[in-house]
Design a protein around this motif. Structure first.
Motif, PDB file in Angstrom:
ATOM      1  N   ILE A   2       0.867  -1.171   0.000  1.00  0.00           N
ATOM      2  CA  ILE A   2       0.000   0.000   0.000  1.00  0.00           C
ATOM      3  C   ILE A   2       0.905   1.222   0.000  1.00  0.00           C
ATOM      4  CG2 ILE A   2      -1.714   1.332   1.285  1.00  0.00           C
ATOM      5  CD1 ILE A   2      -2.674  -1.315   2.489  1.00  0.00           C
ATOM      6  N   LEU A   3       0.684   2.090  -0.959  1.00  0.00           N
ATOM      7  CA  LEU A   3       1.492   3.295  -1.105  1.00  0.00           C
ATOM      8  C   LEU A   3       0.558   4.488  -1.130  1.00  0.00           C
ATOM      9  CD1 LEU A   3       4.304   4.425  -1.541  1.00  0.00           C
ATOM     10  CD2 LEU A   3       4.046   3.962  -3.973  1.00  0.00           C
ATOM     11  N   ASP A  44      -0.625   8.486   1.201  1.00  0.00           N
ATOM     12  CA  ASP A  44      -0.297   9.603   2.080  1.00  0.00           C
ATOM     13  C   ASP A  44      -0.923   9.359   3.449  1.00  0.00           C
ATOM     14  OD1 ASP A  44      -2.976   9.981   1.617  1.00  0.00           O
ATOM     15  OD2 ASP A  44      -2.753  11.813   0.475  1.00  0.00           O
ATOM     16  N   SER A  45      -1.240  10.410   4.168  1.00  0.00           N
ATOM     17  CA  SER A  45      -1.774  10.256   5.528  1.00  0.00           C
ATOM     18  C   SER A  45      -3.111   9.529   5.554  1.00  0.00           C
ATOM     19  CB  SER A  45      -1.918  11.626   6.198  1.00  0.00           C
ATOM     20  OG  SER A  45      -2.776  12.465   5.442  1.00  0.00           O
ATOM     21  N   THR A  46      -3.870   9.593   4.464  1.00  0.00           N
ATOM     22  CA  THR A  46      -5.142   8.881   4.409  1.00  0.00           C
ATOM     23  C   THR A  46      -4.928   7.381   4.531  1.00  0.00           C
ATOM     24  OG1 THR A  46      -5.983  10.611   2.953  1.00  0.00           O
ATOM     25  CG2 THR A  46      -7.250   8.586   3.059  1.00  0.00           C
ATOM     26  N   SER A  47      -3.860   6.899   3.946  1.00  0.00           N
ATOM     27  CA  SER A  47      -3.531   5.476   4.033  1.00  0.00           C
ATOM     28  C   SER A  47      -2.718   5.153   5.278  1.00  0.00           C
ATOM     29  CB  SER A  47      -2.738   5.041   2.798  1.00  0.00           C
ATOM     30  OG  SER A  47      -3.495   5.228   1.631  1.00  0.00           O
ATOM     31  N   MET A  48      -1.949   6.114   5.754  1.00  0.00           N
ATOM     32  CA  MET A  48      -1.131   5.892   6.951  1.00  0.00           C
ATOM     33  C   MET A  48      -2.005   5.782   8.192  1.00  0.00           C
ATOM     34  SD  MET A  48       1.926   5.521   7.943  1.00  0.00           S
ATOM     35  CE  MET A  48       2.995   5.690   9.327  1.00  0.00           C
ATOM     36  N   SER A  49      -2.958   6.671   8.324  1.00  0.00           N
ATOM     37  CA  SER A  49      -3.933   6.655   9.424  1.00  0.00           C
ATOM     38  C   SER A  49      -3.276   6.540  10.790  1.00  0.00           C
ATOM     39  CB  SER A  49      -4.939   5.524   9.224  1.00  0.00           C
ATOM     40  OG  SER A  49      -5.592   5.684   7.995  1.00  0.00           O
ATOM     41  N   VAL A  50      -2.384   7.467  11.099  1.00  0.00           N
ATOM     42  CA  VAL A  50      -1.693   7.478  12.386  1.00  0.00           C
ATOM     43  C   VAL A  50      -2.719   7.557  13.514  1.00  0.00           C
ATOM     44  CG1 VAL A  50      -0.091   8.753  13.852  1.00  0.00           C
ATOM     45  CG2 VAL A  50       0.348   8.562  11.404  1.00  0.00           C
ATOM     46  N   CYS A  99       3.353   1.255   3.102  1.00  0.00           N
ATOM     47  CA  CYS A  99       4.501   2.157   2.930  1.00  0.00           C
ATOM     48  C   CYS A  99       4.057   3.608   2.824  1.00  0.00           C
ATOM     49  CB  CYS A  99       5.273   1.773   1.669  1.00  0.00           C
ATOM     50  SG  CYS A  99       6.013   0.150   1.737  1.00  0.00           S
ATOM     51  N   SER A 100       2.910   3.931   3.345  1.00  0.00           N
ATOM     52  CA  SER A 100       2.366   5.284   3.243  1.00  0.00           C
ATOM     53  C   SER A 100       3.084   6.232   4.190  1.00  0.00           C
ATOM     54  CB  SER A 100       0.879   5.259   3.576  1.00  0.00           C
ATOM     55  OG  SER A 100       0.202   4.383   2.716  1.00  0.00           O
ATOM     56  N   ILE A 101       3.216   7.477   3.729  1.00  0.00           N
ATOM     57  CA  ILE A 101       3.880   8.507   4.529  1.00  0.00           C
ATOM     58  C   ILE A 101       3.021   9.775   4.481  1.00  0.00           C
ATOM     59  CG2 ILE A 101       5.924   9.971   4.739  1.00  0.00           C
ATOM     60  CD1 ILE A 101       7.555   7.658   3.626  1.00  0.00           C
ATOM     61  N   PRO A 102       2.648  10.304   5.663  1.00  0.00           N
ATOM     62  CA  PRO A 102       1.859  11.533   5.686  1.00  0.00           C
ATOM     63  C   PRO A 102       2.558  12.660   4.922  1.00  0.00           C
ATOM     64  CG  PRO A 102       1.943  10.563   7.869  1.00  0.00           C
ATOM     65  CD  PRO A 102       2.918   9.799   7.010  1.00  0.00           C
ATOM     66  N   ILE A 157      -1.744  -1.210  -3.939  1.00  0.00           N
ATOM     67  CA  ILE A 157      -2.740  -0.160  -3.748  1.00  0.00           C
ATOM     68  C   ILE A 157      -2.022   1.175  -3.720  1.00  0.00           C
ATOM     69  CG2 ILE A 157      -4.465   0.782  -2.168  1.00  0.00           C
ATOM     70  CD1 ILE A 157      -4.841  -2.171  -1.207  1.00  0.00           C
ATOM     71  N   LEU A 158      -2.456   2.080  -4.564  1.00  0.00           N
ATOM     72  CA  LEU A 158      -1.931   3.430  -4.609  1.00  0.00           C
ATOM     73  C   LEU A 158      -3.090   4.371  -4.316  1.00  0.00           C
ATOM     74  CD1 LEU A 158       0.337   5.434  -5.320  1.00  0.00           C
ATOM     75  CD2 LEU A 158      -0.422   5.280  -7.687  1.00  0.00           C
ATOM     76  N   PHE A 159      -2.990   5.093  -3.210  1.00  0.00           N
ATOM     77  CA  PHE A 159      -4.074   5.986  -2.818  1.00  0.00           C
ATOM     78  C   PHE A 159      -3.482   7.328  -2.416  1.00  0.00           C
ATOM     79  CE2 PHE A 159      -7.166   7.904   0.004  1.00  0.00           C
ATOM     80  CZ  PHE A 159      -8.339   7.703  -0.697  1.00  0.00           C
ATOM     81  N   ALA A 160      -3.779   8.360  -3.205  1.00  0.00           N
ATOM     82  CA  ALA A 160      -3.269   9.699  -2.916  1.00  0.00           C
ATOM     83  C   ALA A 160      -4.433  10.616  -2.572  1.00  0.00           C
ATOM     84  CB  ALA A 160      -2.512  10.243  -4.122  1.00  0.00           C
TER      85      ALA A 160
END
Length: 87
Positions: free
Chosen positions: A8-9, A11-17, A43-46, A74-77
Motif C-alpha cells: 500500500i502506497l 499519504d496520511s489517508t492510508s497511513m492513518s496514524v 509504505c504510506s507517509i503523511p 494499492i496506490l491511494f493519494a
C-alpha cells in the motif's frame, strides 16, 4: 509456496496514524480472503504528494521486486497534491 506481498502506497489517508483499528489498510488485512502466505505492507507517509509516490515507487522497485510489478498493489493519494494546482 511463494510469499505474496501487497504493498500500500499513499499519504496520511492510508497511513492513518492513531487509527490502527479502523484504517482501511488494517481492515483490509483482516478480511479473510488472503492466503496464509500473503502479507500487506503499508509504505504510506503523511504529506506524500503524487510526485513523492511516484519517486518512492521507482526508488524501491529493487526492494519489493515483482510485488510492485506483477502483483496487485494499492496506490491511494489524497489532497496533498492539490496545493500545487493553479487556477
Amino acid at each position: 509456496m511463494r510469499k505474496k506481498t501487497i504493498v500500500i502506497l499513499g499519504d496520511s489517508t492510508s497511513m492513518s496514524v492513531g487509527a490502527d483499528g479502523v484504517s482501511y489498510p488494517y481492515l483490509l488485512s483482516k478480511v479473510p480472503i488472503w492466503d496464509d502466505n500473503t502479507s500487506i505492507v503499508n509504505c504510506s507517509i503523511p504529506g506524500f504528494t503524487s510526485a513523492d509516490l511516484c519517486a518512492f515507487f521507482f526508488d524501491n522497485l529493487n526492494i519489493f521486486g515483482d510485488s510492485l510489478i506483477k502483483q496487485p498493489f494499492i496506490l491511494f493519494a489524497g489532497p496533498n497534491s492539490l496545493q500545487y494546482l493553479r487556477d
